[in-house]
Design an enzyme around this catalytic site. Structure first.
Site, PDB file in Angstrom:
ATOM      1  N   CYS A   1       0.857  -1.175   0.000  1.00  0.00           N
ATOM      2  CA  CYS A   1       0.000   0.000   0.000  1.00  0.00           C
ATOM      3  C   CYS A   1       0.897   1.229   0.000  1.00  0.00           C
ATOM      4  O   CYS A   1       1.924   1.256   0.678  1.00  0.00           O
ATOM      5  CB  CYS A   1      -0.943   0.107   1.196  1.00  0.00           C
ATOM      6  SG  CYS A   1      -2.091  -1.246   1.324  1.00  0.00           S
TER       7      CYS A   1
ATOM      8  N   ARG B   1       3.668  -0.248  -5.030  1.00  0.00           N
ATOM      9  CA  ARG B   1       3.448  -0.799  -3.700  1.00  0.00           C
ATOM     10  C   ARG B   1       2.124  -1.563  -3.605  1.00  0.00           C
ATOM     11  O   ARG B   1       1.853  -2.223  -2.588  1.00  0.00           O
ATOM     12  CB  ARG B   1       3.447   0.322  -2.665  1.00  0.00           C
ATOM     13  CG  ARG B   1       4.738   1.087  -2.592  1.00  0.00           C
ATOM     14  CD  ARG B   1       4.649   2.202  -1.584  1.00  0.00           C
ATOM     15  NE  ARG B   1       4.533   1.673  -0.235  1.00  0.00           N
ATOM     16  CZ  ARG B   1       5.556   1.350   0.533  1.00  0.00           C
ATOM     17  NH1 ARG B   1       6.776   1.499   0.098  1.00  0.00           N
ATOM     18  NH2 ARG B   1       5.370   0.867   1.740  1.00  0.00           N
TER      19      ARG B   1
ATOM     20  N   TRP C   1      -2.912  -2.572  -1.693  1.00  0.00           N
ATOM     21  CA  TRP C   1      -2.633  -3.993  -1.913  1.00  0.00           C
ATOM     22  C   TRP C   1      -3.398  -4.708  -0.814  1.00  0.00           C
ATOM     23  O   TRP C   1      -3.041  -4.627   0.362  1.00  0.00           O
ATOM     24  CB  TRP C   1      -1.131  -4.247  -1.813  1.00  0.00           C
ATOM     25  CG  TRP C   1      -0.739  -5.646  -2.157  1.00  0.00           C
ATOM     26  CD1 TRP C   1      -0.501  -6.133  -3.408  1.00  0.00           C
ATOM     27  CD2 TRP C   1      -0.501  -6.730  -1.253  1.00  0.00           C
ATOM     28  NE1 TRP C   1      -0.145  -7.457  -3.331  1.00  0.00           N
ATOM     29  CE2 TRP C   1      -0.143  -7.852  -2.030  1.00  0.00           C
ATOM     30  CE3 TRP C   1      -0.564  -6.870   0.123  1.00  0.00           C
ATOM     31  CZ2 TRP C   1       0.156  -9.094  -1.464  1.00  0.00           C
ATOM     32  CZ3 TRP C   1      -0.277  -8.100   0.694  1.00  0.00           C
ATOM     33  CH2 TRP C   1       0.089  -9.190  -0.100  1.00  0.00           C
TER      34      TRP C   1
ATOM     35  N   ASN D   1      -1.263   2.074   5.712  1.00  0.00           N
ATOM     36  CA  ASN D   1      -0.456   0.971   5.189  1.00  0.00           C
ATOM     37  C   ASN D   1      -0.074   0.121   6.386  1.00  0.00           C
ATOM     38  O   ASN D   1       0.466   0.637   7.356  1.00  0.00           O
ATOM     39  CB  ASN D   1       0.789   1.545   4.501  1.00  0.00           C
ATOM     40  CG  ASN D   1       1.816   0.479   4.174  1.00  0.00           C
ATOM     41  OD1 ASN D   1       1.456  -0.671   3.907  1.00  0.00           O
ATOM     42  ND2 ASN D   1       3.086   0.847   4.190  1.00  0.00           N
ATOM     43  N   GLY D   2      -0.348  -1.196   6.309  1.00  0.00           N
ATOM     44  CA  GLY D   2      -0.005  -2.080   7.430  1.00  0.00           C
ATOM     45  C   GLY D   2      -1.214  -2.907   7.830  1.00  0.00           C
ATOM     46  O   GLY D   2      -2.157  -3.066   7.052  1.00  0.00           O
TER      47      GLY D   2
ATOM     48  N   GLU E   1      16.546 -18.183  -9.053  1.00  0.00           N
ATOM     49  CA  GLU E   1      16.172 -16.817  -9.443  1.00  0.00           C
ATOM     50  C   GLU E   1      15.530 -16.818 -10.838  1.00  0.00           C
ATOM     51  O   GLU E   1      14.553 -16.100 -11.077  1.00  0.00           O
ATOM     52  CB  GLU E   1      17.412 -15.910  -9.368  1.00  0.00           C
ATOM     53  CG  GLU E   1      17.216 -14.471  -9.797  1.00  0.00           C
ATOM     54  CD  GLU E   1      16.214 -13.682  -8.961  1.00  0.00           C
ATOM     55  OE1 GLU E   1      15.695 -14.192  -7.962  1.00  0.00           O
ATOM     56  OE2 GLU E   1      15.921 -12.540  -9.362  1.00  0.00           O
TER      57      GLU E   1
ATOM     58  N   LYS F   1      11.782 -15.408 -11.506  1.00  0.00           N
ATOM     59  CA  LYS F   1      11.498 -14.301 -12.432  1.00  0.00           C
ATOM     60  C   LYS F   1      10.371 -14.670 -13.377  1.00  0.00           C
ATOM     61  O   LYS F   1       9.458 -13.887 -13.600  1.00  0.00           O
ATOM     62  CB  LYS F   1      12.738 -13.926 -13.261  1.00  0.00           C
ATOM     63  CG  LYS F   1      13.810 -13.183 -12.542  1.00  0.00           C
ATOM     64  CD  LYS F   1      13.517 -11.718 -12.277  1.00  0.00           C
ATOM     65  CE  LYS F   1      12.866 -11.508 -10.941  1.00  0.00           C
ATOM     66  NZ  LYS F   1      13.675 -11.375  -9.781  1.00  0.00           N
TER      67      LYS F   1
ATOM     68  N   GLU G   1       6.938 -14.908 -11.608  1.00  0.00           N
ATOM     69  CA  GLU G   1       6.397 -13.601 -11.209  1.00  0.00           C
ATOM     70  C   GLU G   1       5.719 -12.871 -12.350  1.00  0.00           C
ATOM     71  O   GLU G   1       4.660 -12.294 -12.178  1.00  0.00           O
ATOM     72  CB  GLU G   1       7.540 -12.685 -10.761  1.00  0.00           C
ATOM     73  CG  GLU G   1       8.013 -12.869  -9.380  1.00  0.00           C
ATOM     74  CD  GLU G   1       9.138 -11.881  -9.108  1.00  0.00           C
ATOM     75  OE1 GLU G   1       8.900 -10.939  -8.369  1.00  0.00           O
ATOM     76  OE2 GLU G   1      10.247 -12.051  -9.651  1.00  0.00           O
TER      77      GLU G   1
ATOM     78  N   HIS H   1      16.471 -37.459  -7.882  1.00  0.00           N
ATOM     79  CA  HIS H   1      15.829 -37.913  -6.647  1.00  0.00           C
ATOM     80  C   HIS H   1      14.332 -37.613  -6.649  1.00  0.00           C
ATOM     81  O   HIS H   1      13.700 -37.638  -5.594  1.00  0.00           O
ATOM     82  CB  HIS H   1      16.511 -37.273  -5.436  1.00  0.00           C
ATOM     83  CG  HIS H   1      17.957 -37.644  -5.320  1.00  0.00           C
ATOM     84  ND1 HIS H   1      18.368 -38.916  -4.985  1.00  0.00           N
ATOM     85  CD2 HIS H   1      19.089 -36.939  -5.568  1.00  0.00           C
ATOM     86  CE1 HIS H   1      19.696 -38.962  -4.991  1.00  0.00           C
ATOM     87  NE2 HIS H   1      20.156 -37.774  -5.363  1.00  0.00           N
TER      88      HIS H   1
ATOM     89  N   LYS I   1       5.693  -4.304  -4.790  1.00  0.00           N
ATOM     90  CA  LYS I   1       7.153  -4.138  -4.745  1.00  0.00           C
ATOM     91  C   LYS I   1       7.695  -4.253  -3.332  1.00  0.00           C
ATOM     92  O   LYS I   1       8.761  -4.788  -3.110  1.00  0.00           O
ATOM     93  CB  LYS I   1       7.492  -2.767  -5.336  1.00  0.00           C
ATOM     94  CG  LYS I   1       8.981  -2.453  -5.371  1.00  0.00           C
ATOM     95  CD  LYS I   1       9.650  -3.169  -6.510  1.00  0.00           C
ATOM     96  CE  LYS I   1      11.147  -2.964  -6.541  1.00  0.00           C
ATOM     97  NZ  LYS I   1      11.811  -4.118  -7.183  1.00  0.00           N
TER      98      LYS I   1
HETATM   99  C1  F6R Z   1      11.325 -10.707  -6.762  1.00  0.00           C
HETATM  100  C2  F6R Z   1      11.172  -9.685  -5.759  1.00  0.00           C
HETATM  101  C3  F6R Z   1      10.871 -10.102  -4.360  1.00  0.00           C
HETATM  102  C4  F6R Z   1      11.773  -9.325  -3.386  1.00  0.00           C
HETATM  103  C5  F6R Z   1      11.376  -9.644  -1.931  1.00  0.00           C
HETATM  104  C6  F6R Z   1      12.274  -8.922  -0.942  1.00  0.00           C
HETATM  105  O1  F6R Z   1      11.593 -10.171  -8.011  1.00  0.00           O
HETATM  106  O2  F6R Z   1      11.294  -8.525  -6.020  1.00  0.00           O
HETATM  107  O3  F6R Z   1      11.028 -11.471  -4.193  1.00  0.00           O
HETATM  108  O4  F6R Z   1      13.101  -9.669  -3.627  1.00  0.00           O
HETATM  109  O5  F6R Z   1      10.056  -9.263  -1.711  1.00  0.00           O
HETATM  110  O6  F6R Z   1      12.219  -7.550  -1.122  1.00  0.00           O
HETATM  111  P1  F6R Z   1      13.320  -6.606  -0.497  1.00  0.00           P
HETATM  112  O7  F6R Z   1      14.619  -6.887  -1.198  1.00  0.00           O
HETATM  113  O8  F6R Z   1      12.834  -5.212  -0.707  1.00  0.00           O
HETATM  114  O9  F6R Z   1      13.413  -6.992   0.960  1.00  0.00           O
END
Ligand code: F6R
Length: 625
Positions: free
Chosen positions: A2, A28, A77, A103-104, A499, A503, A506, A522, A620
């Site tokens: 948020c 956010r 969010w 927010n929270g 990773e 990606k 996501e 396995h 984010k």
């Molecule tokens: C993936 C992504 C998330 C963040 C995770 C931690 O692309 O962006 O998995 O890496 O939410 O976020 P931070 O680094 O801000 O603690």
């Protein structure tokens, strides 16, 4: 998650500024949004929309506010209550005079709501946030505010005191911004475990979840701490504790330019940020490499070589992509003879309690606001461990709760899928590992020089790797219809396989798994079917022969293999397609191997017409646990 904004100042522009701020905070959360503003005559304007800020902007343009001077905005969010217009913020009290954005999570909202309902309050949403407006309404009443009778010079102190008393009833985490129609001369804000920052203008002031909301208007900011209230007026901002004691705070000047946060000609922020990775690594390494930059980095972090030598172990902790950086860190530190562990922050609690002062916890977070990471850090410090945080965000909560800080210098990352921040995190880990190795006698001056030289070449090699974008796009487009993807590797590149899978999940919403290549036989090898895309990260190094064998096993079961190789390892690996990277030393390969996987995910998502910068269900910054 948020995003919240607040503004007070030039009455012609309030709603425009709030909407613009919300657009910049949309990363956010973006399931619904809204603004509220009040004019000098106490008339309240409120608009909310389900969906993106553009929808809200249209509503506001169709029916503009008349001369508001103070306002708040929110992009949501969802946590409590489905994404809908009714649940969109701002929320108001029974009389629609008190306006709250939040927010929270208010953990005791059900308790509070029950009492408020019993006292006759009427609720309009399913959110936890709405209770705040009603509690505030009760606090104002308990201060005997007769709306008509109250003296105008008493409005601000009464509003402040009612807000302060409201905070005492709330349990959980919150960043709040609040206005009262009767008191258009003041916006109030408060923070507890969710970020909030104040922007200082001339004849106008701002409050928001992060600086990007108002960077266009001012770079002078004051970061709020947990337990603080901000009273934001047109010409002044004052800070208080939740107990009402005034606090003196210093402003800082942000170096980021608002244009740094724009797309710069790329179709998406994610693609722009992939292309900014050489710069992110270069900026993070600059002046800090061994042997010349050794002391500089130590001083910056406040961590002496003697302290680095004394730790018995290093424990990495983070979430998501940052956790994958932790896994690379673990391999590096172990390679340099330091006992190391890596955990996802949300599963760290029991292990944290076993820590003591002999362990250095390295917490990694782009935003520095991730709730799980912050709680892990608090647990670790409570157990006696020292915490070093690696973050991209100056003044973030994580930096203020850590003993030591190592900044990455990546600039703002807007795309929800993290790319350049990951490269910055890796660069910081390589710096830290090198310094630890030197401090503990695992690297002499010659080794340190070679290590530094190899690292310094990385930005150029990243540029070379990016030159293969067209070829990677072509391969990715060929797989756009696939519903399942496998990513495998070993040793320091195993986290890169994870990773790569993250990606594509996501941003393309397909099923993908990252696996240690040796583990395939396995169990997971059973899922391979004819034509299944399998991306194998197989640069030269100690893992290569075993990787080549694992690739054969997958091919024998029908996998369509894309191998990420260098010129030398290409001779060992048999695949249907190759992406050939420039050569670097074995331990540094993750800084290059991840790039084709980021581009691959990007181009699969593009072919599938997904909303790359704002993938569904994600935000984010994840500020809830
Ligand atoms: C993936 C992504 C998330 C963040 C995770 C931690 O692309 O962006 O998995 O890496 O939410 O976020 P931070 O680094 O801000 O603690």
């Amino acid at each position: 998650m948020c995003g919240i904004t607040g503004y007070i100042g030039d009455n012609k522009k309030t709603t425009e500024i709030l909407i613009d701020g919300l657009k910049r905070l949309e990363y956010r959360g973006y399931d619904s949004c809204g603004i509220a503003a009040v004019d000098a005559k106490s008339a309240l304007y409120l608009k909310r929309a389900s969906g993106r800020v553009d929808v809200l902007a249209k509503l506001v343009a169709e029916e503009p506010a008349r001369g508001p001077q103070a306002g708040v905005g929110h992009t949501r969010w969802a946590t409590h209550g489905a994404p809908s217009e009714d649940n969109a913020h701002p929320h108001t009290d029974c009389a629609s005079q008190l306006v709250v954005v939040h927010n929270g999570i208010i953990e005791n909202y059900l308790d509070l709501k029950e009492k408020l309902l019993a006292a006759g309050h009427k609720f309009k949403s399913e959110t936890d946030t709405e209770v705040i407006a009603h509690v505030l309404e009760d606090k104002l009443k308990s201060l005997h505010v007769q709306e008509k009778a109250i003296r105008s010079d008493m409005l601000e102190p009464v509003f402040f005191e009612a807000f302060r008393r409201t905070l005492a009833d709330l349990k959980g985490s919150f960043a709040l911004s609040v206005i009262w129609a009767k008191c258009p001369s003041m916006v109030l804000g408060a923070r507890l475990h969710s970020p909030l920052v104040v922007g200082l203008g001339k004849g106008e002031n701002f409050i928001a979840s992060d600086v990007s909301a108002f960077l266009k208007h001012t770079k002078r900011v004051i970061f709020m701490n947990d337990g603080e209230i901000a009273a934001v007026k047109k010409d002044s901002v004052d800070f208080y504790t939740f107990q009402g004691k005034k606090v003196a705070k210093e402003s800082v000047t942000i170096q980021w330019d608002s244009t740094m946060a724009e797309k710069g000609g790329y179709k998406h922020f994610m693609l722009k940020e992939i292309h900014e990775q050489a710069e992110a690594v270069e900026n993070t390494l600059r002046g800090r490499l061994l042997p010349m930059g050794g002391d500089i980095l130590n001083a910056e972090m406040g961590l002496t070589a003697a302290a680095m030598k004394a730790f018995a172990s290093v424990q990495f902790v983070a979430c998501g992509t940052a956790y994958h950086a932790c896994l690379v860190g673990r391999v590096l530190f172990e390679n340099f003879g330091v006992h190391a562990g890596a955990d996802v922050a949300s599963e760290f609690t029991d292990r944290a309690r076993l820590l003591d002062k002999h362990t250095l916890v390295v917490a990694i977070s782009q935003s520095g606001e991730t709730a799980d990471t912050l709680f892990a850090v608090r647990e670790a410090r409570a157990a006696g461990a020292k915490v070093l945080s690696i973050t991209n965000t100056v003044g973030s909560t994580l930096t203020r709760e850590s003993d030591h800080v190592l900044y990455t210098h990546c600039g703002p990352e807007i795309g929800v899928a993290s790319t350049k921040a990951f490269l910055g995190q890796l660069a910081a880990i390589y710096l830290l590992a090198g310094h630890f190795a030197a401090a503990r006698g695992r690297m002499d001056a010659g080794d340190a020089r070679k290590y530094a030289e190899d690292l310094l070449k990385i930005p150029r090699l990243i540029e070379e790797t990016l030159e293969q974008e067209k070829e990677i796009a072509r391969i990715a487009e060929g797989f756009a219809a696939s519903e399942h993807f496998l990513f495998i590797s070993r040793h320091v590149n195993y986290p890169i396989a994870l990773e790569g899978a993250l990606k594509i999940k996501e941003i393309s919403y397909v099923h993908a798994e990252g696996y240690p290549a040796g583990e395939m036989k396995h169990g997971p090898i059973a899922i391979i079917y004819k034509g299944m895309p399998l991306l194998a990260v197989a640069p030269s190094g100690r893992a290569l022969d075993l990787m080549a064998g694992n690739i054969e096993e997958a091919k024998a079961r029908g996998a369509d293999v894309v191998a990420i190789v260098d010129e030398a390892s290409r001779k060992t690996v048999r695949a249907s397609r190759y992406i050939t990277l420039p050569k670097t030393s074995e331990l540094l390969t993750p800084l290059l191997t991840v790039i084709p996987l980021q581009l691959f995910a990007y181009y699969v998502a593009l072919a599938k017409k997904c909303d790359i910068d704002k993938p569904r269900n994600l935000a984010k910054s994840v500020t809830v646990r």
